[in-house]
Design a protein around this motif. Structure first.
Motif, short mmCIF file in Angstrom:
data_model
loop_
_atom_site.label_atom_id
_atom_site.label_comp_id
_atom_site.label_asym_id
_atom_site.label_seq_id
_atom_site.Cartn_x
_atom_site.Cartn_y
_atom_site.Cartn_z
N PRO A 44 6.73 -8.80 40.76
CA PRO A 44 7.41 -8.30 39.56
C PRO A 44 7.00 -9.13 38.34
N PRO A 45 7.29 -8.64 37.14
CA PRO A 45 6.90 -9.38 35.93
C PRO A 45 7.41 -10.81 35.86
N ARG A 46 8.60 -11.08 36.40
CA ARG A 46 9.16 -12.43 36.23
C ARG A 46 8.47 -13.48 37.11
N TRP A 47 7.57 -13.05 37.99
CA TRP A 47 6.87 -13.99 38.87
C TRP A 47 5.40 -14.14 38.49
N LEU A 48 5.11 -14.06 37.22
CA LEU A 48 3.71 -14.14 36.76
C LEU A 48 3.37 -15.50 36.18
N GLY A 49 4.25 -16.47 36.36
CA GLY A 49 4.01 -17.80 35.81
C GLY A 49 2.65 -18.40 36.14
N ALA A 67 3.74 0.25 39.83
CA ALA A 67 4.91 0.89 39.24
C ALA A 67 5.24 0.38 37.85
N VAL A 68 4.73 -0.80 37.49
CA VAL A 68 5.05 -1.40 36.19
C VAL A 68 3.77 -1.93 35.55
N VAL A 69 3.60 -1.66 34.26
CA VAL A 69 2.54 -2.26 33.46
C VAL A 69 3.22 -3.20 32.48
N TYR A 70 2.80 -4.47 32.50
CA TYR A 70 3.50 -5.51 31.75
C TYR A 70 2.57 -6.22 30.78
N ASP A 71 3.04 -6.42 29.57
CA ASP A 71 2.30 -7.15 28.54
C ASP A 71 2.74 -8.61 28.60
N VAL A 73 1.69 -11.14 26.89
CA VAL A 73 1.80 -11.79 25.58
C VAL A 73 3.18 -11.53 24.97
N ARG A 74 3.53 -10.26 24.91
CA ARG A 74 4.81 -9.89 24.29
C ARG A 74 5.97 -9.97 25.28
N GLU A 75 5.64 -10.20 26.54
CA GLU A 75 6.65 -10.29 27.60
C GLU A 75 7.54 -9.06 27.61
N ARG A 76 6.90 -7.89 27.71
CA ARG A 76 7.68 -6.66 27.77
C ARG A 76 6.98 -5.62 28.64
N VAL A 77 7.80 -4.74 29.20
CA VAL A 77 7.30 -3.66 30.03
C VAL A 77 6.69 -2.59 29.14
N MET A 78 5.43 -2.23 29.43
CA MET A 78 4.74 -1.20 28.66
C MET A 78 5.01 0.19 29.24
N SER A 79 5.08 0.29 30.56
CA SER A 79 5.38 1.56 31.21
C SER A 79 5.91 1.29 32.61
N SER A 80 6.60 2.26 33.17
CA SER A 80 7.14 2.08 34.52
C SER A 80 7.35 3.43 35.19
N HIS A 81 7.36 3.39 36.52
CA HIS A 81 7.64 4.56 37.35
C HIS A 81 8.83 4.19 38.23
N LEU A 82 9.92 4.93 38.10
CA LEU A 82 11.17 4.57 38.76
C LEU A 82 11.41 5.38 40.03
N LEU A 83 12.20 4.79 40.92
CA LEU A 83 12.60 5.44 42.17
C LEU A 83 14.00 6.02 42.03
N PRO A 84 14.23 7.25 42.47
CA PRO A 84 15.59 7.80 42.47
C PRO A 84 16.47 7.03 43.44
N LEU A 85 17.69 6.73 43.02
CA LEU A 85 18.61 5.99 43.87
C LEU A 85 18.86 6.72 45.18
N ALA A 86 18.96 8.04 45.11
CA ALA A 86 19.24 8.82 46.32
C ALA A 86 18.14 8.63 47.35
N SER A 87 16.88 8.55 46.91
CA SER A 87 15.76 8.35 47.84
C SER A 87 15.82 6.97 48.48
N VAL A 88 16.20 5.97 47.68
CA VAL A 88 16.30 4.60 48.18
C VAL A 88 17.39 4.51 49.25
N LEU A 89 18.56 5.05 48.96
CA LEU A 89 19.67 4.94 49.90
C LEU A 89 19.42 5.76 51.16
N GLU A 90 18.75 6.91 51.02
CA GLU A 90 18.42 7.70 52.21
C GLU A 90 17.39 6.98 53.06
#
Length: 275
Positions: A44-49, A67-71, A73-90
């Motif tokens: 994930p982005p927070r483990w890019l140290g 699933a995530v494109v991270y900048d 320099v600016r320390e921000r998410v540029m784009s993301s693809h999310l998972l539906p909660l229902a799919s995760v729980l199923e």
């Protein structure tokens, strides 16, 4: 060679959290030569140290298996693809029925949520500050979930994958990348390292044939196949090695650095001598 795309863990970063001086020098030489560099990771982005602190990378990082494109320099998410909660729980319900000892966690854009038992007892790592709790209690339909994880301690990653994939493939895409743990990583269908890397390269007018990629695990397979020169680490998983004819020497021998040194030298001689 116009773009270098590299996995991190097991490819350039060791279990000790270190990137070798030779590897750092090779990436800096590539940058000095005017080449684009993008790191493509399951992290994930927070483990890019390590990228920022050891290589000094300040560009784009493709995270969470695409699933995530991270900048960085600016320390921000540029784009993301999310998972539906229902799919995760199923998927959680199905996997628990197949492998009763399985434990689960989810990666969101805001942090990490893990259930009791997901971590090894007594482990101290990057997740030590997270308070375990059942997922239905900590995530909601509004949670920006980008990765779902499952772990078992009574199997191997390959066997775990073979056991559950046929039953959850309708819900989520599943792969694995941990060298020593039987942990599965699940994300949105149609999204992987190769898909997001291809979009990134296209946005810069770079074709697949001009991309050199490095990886070592099953979650790198699509990327290694897509790139014009996809190098599997000789020390990597057998499925990653089978995905491409090109090999980088073992991680312990600074395999990525060796290939980059050779290819950078070849640029000066018109491309001759590149393996």
């Amino acid at each position: 060679m116009r773009l270098i795309a590299s996995d991190i863990d097991g490819t350039i970063l060791g279990h000790d959290g270190k990137i070798s001086a030779r590897t750092v020098d090779a990436f800096r030489a590539a940058e000095d030569a005017g080449l684009e560099i993008v790191f493509v990771t399951g992290r994930p982005p927070r483990w890019l140290g390590p990228l920022r602190e050891q290589i000094g990378h300040t560009g784009t990082v493709i995270c969470s298996n695409g699933a995530v494109v991270y900048d960085l320099v600016r320390e921000r998410v540029m784009s993301s693809h999310l998972l539906p909660l229902a799919s995760v729980l199923e998927a959680r319900r199905v996997i628990k029925g197949l492998v009763p000892d399985a434990e689960f966690a989810v990666e969101t854009l805001d942090g990490f949520h893990l259930e009791p038992g997901f971590l090894e007892p007594g482990s101290v790592d990057l997740l030590a500050e997270v308070t375990p709790a059942p997922l239905p209690e900590t995530i909601t339909a509004e949670s920006a979930v980008v990765k779902f994880l499952a772990v078992t301690r009574k199997s191997t990653a390959d066997a775990f994958l073979a056991r559950v994939r046929p039953q959850i493939d309708r819900l989520l895409a599943v792969t694995h990348s941990a060298a020593t743990a039987a942990m599965l990583e699940m994300g949105p269908h149609g999204i992987n390292k190769a898909v997001t890397l291809a979009e990134y390269a296209a946005s810069r007018g770079i074709a697949a044939q001009d991309v050199v990629a490095f990886g070592d695990m099953p979650n790198d397979i699509e990327m290694l196949r897509w790139a014009g020169a996809g190098y599997a680490m000789a020390s990597g998983h057998e499925r990653a090695r089978a995905a491409t004819a090109l090999r980088a020497p073992n991680f312990a021998d600074d395999g990525v650095a060796q290939v980059l040194e050779e290819r950078l030298a070849a640029l000066k001689t018109g491309g001759r001598g590149v393996r």
